[in-house]
Design a protein around this motif. Sequence first.
Motif, PDB file in Angstrom:
ATOM      1  N   ARG A 143      26.207-105.195  32.438  1.00  0.00           N
ATOM      2  CA  ARG A 143      25.904-104.475  31.198  1.00  0.00           C
ATOM      3  C   ARG A 143      26.814-103.278  30.973  1.00  0.00           C
ATOM      4  NH1 ARG A 143      23.846-108.529  28.858  1.00  0.00           N
ATOM      5  NH2 ARG A 143      21.872-109.208  29.692  1.00  0.00           N
ATOM      6  N   ALA A 144      27.215-102.619  32.051  1.00  0.00           N
ATOM      7  CA  ALA A 144      28.044-101.425  31.900  1.00  0.00           C
ATOM      8  C   ALA A 144      28.779-101.172  33.203  1.00  0.00           C
ATOM      9  CB  ALA A 144      27.187-100.215  31.545  1.00  0.00           C
ATOM     10  N   ILE A 145      29.963-100.588  33.082  1.00  0.00           N
ATOM     11  CA  ILE A 145      30.685-100.121  34.253  1.00  0.00           C
ATOM     12  C   ILE A 145      31.229 -98.738  33.946  1.00  0.00           C
ATOM     13  CG2 ILE A 145      31.306-102.441  35.027  1.00  0.00           C
ATOM     14  CD1 ILE A 145      34.137-101.938  34.038  1.00  0.00           C
ATOM     15  N   GLU A 146      31.410 -97.961  34.995  1.00  0.00           N
ATOM     16  CA  GLU A 146      31.954 -96.613  34.819  1.00  0.00           C
ATOM     17  C   GLU A 146      32.669 -96.222  36.097  1.00  0.00           C
ATOM     18  OE1 GLU A 146      33.355 -93.894  32.868  1.00  0.00           O
ATOM     19  OE2 GLU A 146      31.714 -94.837  31.780  1.00  0.00           O
ATOM     20  N   LEU A 147      33.772 -95.512  35.941  1.00  0.00           N
ATOM     21  CA  LEU A 147      34.514 -94.986  37.082  1.00  0.00           C
ATOM     22  C   LEU A 147      34.080 -93.560  37.363  1.00  0.00           C
ATOM     23  CD1 LEU A 147      38.082 -96.279  36.294  1.00  0.00           C
ATOM     24  CD2 LEU A 147      36.853 -96.652  38.438  1.00  0.00           C
ATOM     25  N   SER A 148      34.083 -93.186  38.641  1.00  0.00           N
ATOM     26  CA  SER A 148      33.834 -91.789  38.990  1.00  0.00           C
ATOM     27  C   SER A 148      35.011 -90.947  38.508  1.00  0.00           C
ATOM     28  CB  SER A 148      33.655 -91.642  40.501  1.00  0.00           C
ATOM     29  OG  SER A 148      34.840 -92.025  41.175  1.00  0.00           O
ATOM     30  N   ALA A 149      34.817 -89.640  38.425  1.00  0.00           N
ATOM     31  CA  ALA A 149      35.849 -88.738  37.909  1.00  0.00           C
ATOM     32  C   ALA A 149      37.137 -88.808  38.722  1.00  0.00           C
ATOM     33  CB  ALA A 149      35.326 -87.301  37.884  1.00  0.00           C
TER      34      ALA A 149
END
Length: 176
Positions: A143-149
């Motif tokens: 559903r969603a992916i995100e990278l850490s800073a």
Amino acid sequence: FRRVLFRSTMVPIAGSCSAYGQAVDGVGSAARMAYAADLTVLSDGSYLFFSDYFKQYVRKLNILTTQVTTLYNAGSTNIITPFRVANSGNFFILTRNNYFQVVNTTTNAVIATIGSGAGTATKDGVGTAADFPSPSVFSSYIRAIELSADDSVLYVAHDTMADASRAALRRIVLAT
């Protein structure tokens, strides 16, 4: 694409609403997008990356010059959204078989694969030993992916409509 300025004035920066279904590199309104989706901006604000879903392309927009360039043609890989671009210049493509390809934007080479694509079960593991739920005919279960800073971790949210036991938030440590 449009840029929102002070007082919510929208200004077109690339593409045209009159050329649906085309994917043409160019500057400003000369560029065409077939189906732009899943936008990611580099942390320095210089580039906006997006998937051109119908053409299976990963493309970038130089925000200053408004030049749109095709970076990667996934061809038969069948990319789907979501995808993300790391500040290192690598991008993460989710394929229709629910595995990720890590692609270097300079060479366009696939440098790593995350997940097996088998989709038989949700399974933790390193690289292709991991597995994500199989997609449905209509959409991915990712559903969603995100990278850490600092680009060291990729977070993934997935579920299935038929089996709530396969819903999870997962963390992929990219150094392993």
